[in-house]
Motif scaffolding. Structure first.
Motif, PDB file in Angstrom:
ATOM      1  N   HIS A  50       0.818  -1.210   0.000  1.00  0.00           N
ATOM      2  CA  HIS A  50       0.000   0.000   0.000  1.00  0.00           C
ATOM      3  C   HIS A  50       0.855   1.266   0.000  1.00  0.00           C
ATOM      4  O   HIS A  50       0.392   2.322  -0.440  1.00  0.00           O
ATOM      5  N   LEU A  51       2.075   1.146   0.484  1.00  0.00           N
ATOM      6  CA  LEU A  51       2.967   2.302   0.564  1.00  0.00           C
ATOM      7  C   LEU A  51       4.060   2.262  -0.510  1.00  0.00           C
ATOM      8  O   LEU A  51       5.072   2.948  -0.395  1.00  0.00           O
ATOM      9  N   SER A  52       3.847   1.487  -1.543  1.00  0.00           N
ATOM     10  CA  SER A  52       4.887   1.278  -2.556  1.00  0.00           C
ATOM     11  C   SER A  52       5.303   2.555  -3.280  1.00  0.00           C
ATOM     12  O   SER A  52       6.396   2.611  -3.842  1.00  0.00           O
ATOM     13  N   ASP A  53       4.463   3.578  -3.255  1.00  0.00           N
ATOM     14  CA  ASP A  53       4.831   4.833  -3.914  1.00  0.00           C
ATOM     15  C   ASP A  53       5.605   5.780  -2.989  1.00  0.00           C
ATOM     16  O   ASP A  53       6.051   6.842  -3.419  1.00  0.00           O
ATOM     17  N   HIS A  54       5.802   5.389  -1.734  1.00  0.00           N
ATOM     18  CA  HIS A  54       6.537   6.242  -0.799  1.00  0.00           C
ATOM     19  C   HIS A  54       8.018   6.243  -1.201  1.00  0.00           C
ATOM     20  O   HIS A  54       8.593   5.194  -1.480  1.00  0.00           O
ATOM     21  N   PRO A  55       8.653   7.420  -1.211  1.00  0.00           N
ATOM     22  CA  PRO A  55      10.052   7.489  -1.666  1.00  0.00           C
ATOM     23  C   PRO A  55      11.020   6.647  -0.839  1.00  0.00           C
ATOM     24  O   PRO A  55      11.979   6.097  -1.388  1.00  0.00           O
ATOM     25  N   PHE A  56      10.791   6.497   0.461  1.00  0.00           N
ATOM     26  CA  PHE A  56      11.691   5.690   1.287  1.00  0.00           C
ATOM     27  C   PHE A  56      11.555   4.208   0.951  1.00  0.00           C
ATOM     28  O   PHE A  56      12.550   3.492   0.917  1.00  0.00           O
ATOM     29  N   VAL A  57      10.360   3.754   0.683  1.00  0.00           N
ATOM     30  CA  VAL A  57      10.146   2.353   0.290  1.00  0.00           C
ATOM     31  C   VAL A  57      10.829   2.085  -1.046  1.00  0.00           C
ATOM     32  O   VAL A  57      11.435   1.028  -1.242  1.00  0.00           O
ATOM     33  N   GLN A  58      10.756   3.033  -1.944  1.00  0.00           N
ATOM     34  CA  GLN A  58      11.361   2.864  -3.264  1.00  0.00           C
ATOM     35  C   GLN A  58      12.883   2.908  -3.219  1.00  0.00           C
ATOM     36  O   GLN A  58      13.537   2.109  -3.881  1.00  0.00           O
ATOM     37  N   SER A  59      13.441   3.822  -2.433  1.00  0.00           N
ATOM     38  CA  SER A  59      14.904   3.980  -2.436  1.00  0.00           C
ATOM     39  C   SER A  59      15.619   3.086  -1.430  1.00  0.00           C
ATOM     40  O   SER A  59      16.778   2.740  -1.639  1.00  0.00           O
ATOM     41  N   GLU A  60      14.939   2.722  -0.354  1.00  0.00           N
ATOM     42  CA  GLU A  60      15.565   1.926   0.719  1.00  0.00           C
ATOM     43  C   GLU A  60      14.611   0.823   1.186  1.00  0.00           C
ATOM     44  O   GLU A  60      14.189   0.792   2.348  1.00  0.00           O
ATOM     45  N   PRO A  61      14.271  -0.126   0.316  1.00  0.00           N
ATOM     46  CA  PRO A  61      13.281  -1.139   0.701  1.00  0.00           C
ATOM     47  C   PRO A  61      13.699  -2.004   1.895  1.00  0.00           C
ATOM     48  O   PRO A  61      12.867  -2.346   2.725  1.00  0.00           O
ATOM     49  N   THR A  62      14.968  -2.309   2.013  1.00  0.00           N
ATOM     50  CA  THR A  62      15.428  -3.116   3.148  1.00  0.00           C
ATOM     51  C   THR A  62      15.280  -2.341   4.445  1.00  0.00           C
ATOM     52  O   THR A  62      14.788  -2.879   5.447  1.00  0.00           O
ATOM     53  N   GLN A  63      15.684  -1.086   4.437  1.00  0.00           N
ATOM     54  CA  GLN A  63      15.542  -0.268   5.642  1.00  0.00           C
ATOM     55  C   GLN A  63      14.075  -0.011   5.963  1.00  0.00           C
ATOM     56  O   GLN A  63      13.700   0.052   7.137  1.00  0.00           O
ATOM     57  N   ALA A  64      13.235   0.136   4.946  1.00  0.00           N
ATOM     58  CA  ALA A  64      11.803   0.334   5.186  1.00  0.00           C
ATOM     59  C   ALA A  64      11.232  -0.872   5.928  1.00  0.00           C
ATOM     60  O   ALA A  64      10.437  -0.716   6.859  1.00  0.00           O
ATOM     61  N   ARG A  65      11.650  -2.060   5.554  1.00  0.00           N
ATOM     62  CA  ARG A  65      11.188  -3.271   6.252  1.00  0.00           C
ATOM     63  C   ARG A  65      11.694  -3.296   7.691  1.00  0.00           C
ATOM     64  O   ARG A  65      10.975  -3.692   8.607  1.00  0.00           O
ATOM     65  N   GLN A  66      12.930  -2.856   7.896  1.00  0.00           N
ATOM     66  CA  GLN A  66      13.477  -2.804   9.248  1.00  0.00           C
ATOM     67  C   GLN A  66      12.703  -1.800  10.108  1.00  0.00           C
ATOM     68  O   GLN A  66      12.382  -2.086  11.269  1.00  0.00           O
ATOM     69  N   VAL A  67      12.402  -0.654   9.546  1.00  0.00           N
ATOM     70  CA  VAL A  67      11.620   0.354  10.269  1.00  0.00           C
ATOM     71  C   VAL A  67      10.231  -0.194  10.568  1.00  0.00           C
ATOM     72  O   VAL A  67       9.702  -0.017  11.671  1.00  0.00           O
ATOM     73  N   ALA A  68       9.631  -0.875   9.608  1.00  0.00           N
ATOM     74  CA  ALA A  68       8.300  -1.448   9.805  1.00  0.00           C
ATOM     75  C   ALA A  68       8.316  -2.455  10.957  1.00  0.00           C
ATOM     76  O   ALA A  68       7.446  -2.418  11.835  1.00  0.00           O
ATOM     77  N   ARG A  69       9.305  -3.338  10.974  1.00  0.00           N
ATOM     78  CA  ARG A  69       9.409  -4.316  12.080  1.00  0.00           C
ATOM     79  C   ARG A  69       9.575  -3.607  13.415  1.00  0.00           C
ATOM     80  O   ARG A  69       8.980  -3.993  14.418  1.00  0.00           O
ATOM     81  N   PHE A  70      10.410  -2.571  13.427  1.00  0.00           N
ATOM     82  CA  PHE A  70      10.628  -1.805  14.649  1.00  0.00           C
ATOM     83  C   PHE A  70       9.329  -1.157  15.124  1.00  0.00           C
ATOM     84  O   PHE A  70       8.995  -1.203  16.310  1.00  0.00           O
ATOM     85  N   ARG A  71       8.571  -0.539  14.198  1.00  0.00           N
ATOM     86  CA  ARG A  71       7.308   0.110  14.568  1.00  0.00           C
ATOM     87  C   ARG A  71       6.325  -0.906  15.130  1.00  0.00           C
ATOM     88  O   ARG A  71       5.624  -0.635  16.104  1.00  0.00           O
ATOM     89  N   VAL A  72       6.266  -2.065  14.529  1.00  0.00           N
ATOM     90  CA  VAL A  72       5.342  -3.111  14.997  1.00  0.00           C
ATOM     91  C   VAL A  72       5.710  -3.523  16.416  1.00  0.00           C
ATOM     92  O   VAL A  72       4.839  -3.634  17.287  1.00  0.00           O
ATOM     93  N   ARG A  73       7.005  -3.713  16.688  1.00  0.00           N
ATOM     94  CA  ARG A  73       7.439  -4.077  18.040  1.00  0.00           C
ATOM     95  C   ARG A  73       7.224  -2.924  19.019  1.00  0.00           C
ATOM     96  O   ARG A  73       6.714  -3.119  20.119  1.00  0.00           O
ATOM     97  N   LEU A  74       7.627  -1.722  18.611  1.00  0.00           N
ATOM     98  CA  LEU A  74       7.532  -0.556  19.486  1.00  0.00           C
ATOM     99  C   LEU A  74       6.111  -0.273  19.920  1.00  0.00           C
ATOM    100  O   LEU A  74       5.835  -0.010  21.086  1.00  0.00           O
ATOM    101  N   LEU A  75       5.178  -0.359  18.981  1.00  0.00           N
ATOM    102  CA  LEU A  75       3.788  -0.018  19.260  1.00  0.00           C
ATOM    103  C   LEU A  75       2.914  -1.238  19.545  1.00  0.00           C
ATOM    104  O   LEU A  75       1.705  -1.119  19.689  1.00  0.00           O
ATOM    105  N   ASP A  76       3.554  -2.434  19.592  1.00  0.00           N
ATOM    106  CA  ASP A  76       2.838  -3.680  19.851  1.00  0.00           C
ATOM    107  C   ASP A  76       1.653  -3.828  18.890  1.00  0.00           C
ATOM    108  O   ASP A  76       0.532  -4.144  19.303  1.00  0.00           O
ATOM    109  N   LEU A  77       1.911  -3.607  17.605  1.00  0.00           N
ATOM    110  CA  LEU A  77       0.852  -3.646  16.592  1.00  0.00           C
ATOM    111  C   LEU A  77       0.451  -5.052  16.209  1.00  0.00           C
ATOM    112  O   LEU A  77      -0.609  -5.253  15.615  1.00  0.00           O
ATOM    113  N   ASN A  78       1.281  -6.034  16.485  1.00  0.00           N
ATOM    114  CA  ASN A  78       1.007  -7.394  16.022  1.00  0.00           C
ATOM    115  C   ASN A  78       0.190  -8.213  17.008  1.00  0.00           C
ATOM    116  O   ASN A  78       0.023  -9.399  16.843  1.00  0.00           O
TER     117      ASN A  78
END
Length: 79
Positions: A50-78
């Motif tokens: 859903h966020l594939s058009d975001h510039p960070f996802v496009q330029s740094e997909p590996t880091q975007a996944r790392q940030v996503a995992r961090f956000r999920v853990r930080l905010l207990d989203l899972n």
């Protein structure tokens, strides 16, 4: 304190800018039932789609996944 515009639609090519859009995108996907019965990695990939058009996802997909995992853990989203 300087007010932050709530409905600011600018996108920034950095981890902070990505985090600002990741959290609401996760919540929208969750409410739509798109994340039901999915593993954490599948959930993250769905949200990133859903966020594939975001510039960070496009330029740094590996880091975007790392940030996503961090956000999920930080905010207990899972849970």
């Amino acid at each position: 304190m300087i007010p932050v515009p709530i409905n600011d639609d600018r996108q920034f090519n950095n981890a902070d800018g990505f985090a600002m859009v990741f959290d609401p995108a996760w919540q929208r996907c969750l409410k739509a039932g798109e994340l039901d019965d999915q593993s954490l990695e599948q959930r993250i990939e769905i949200v990133l789609t859903h966020l594939s058009d975001h510039p960070f996802v496009q330029s740094e997909p590996t880091q975007a996944r790392q940030v996503a995992r961090f956000r999920v853990r930080l905010l207990d989203l899972n849970s």
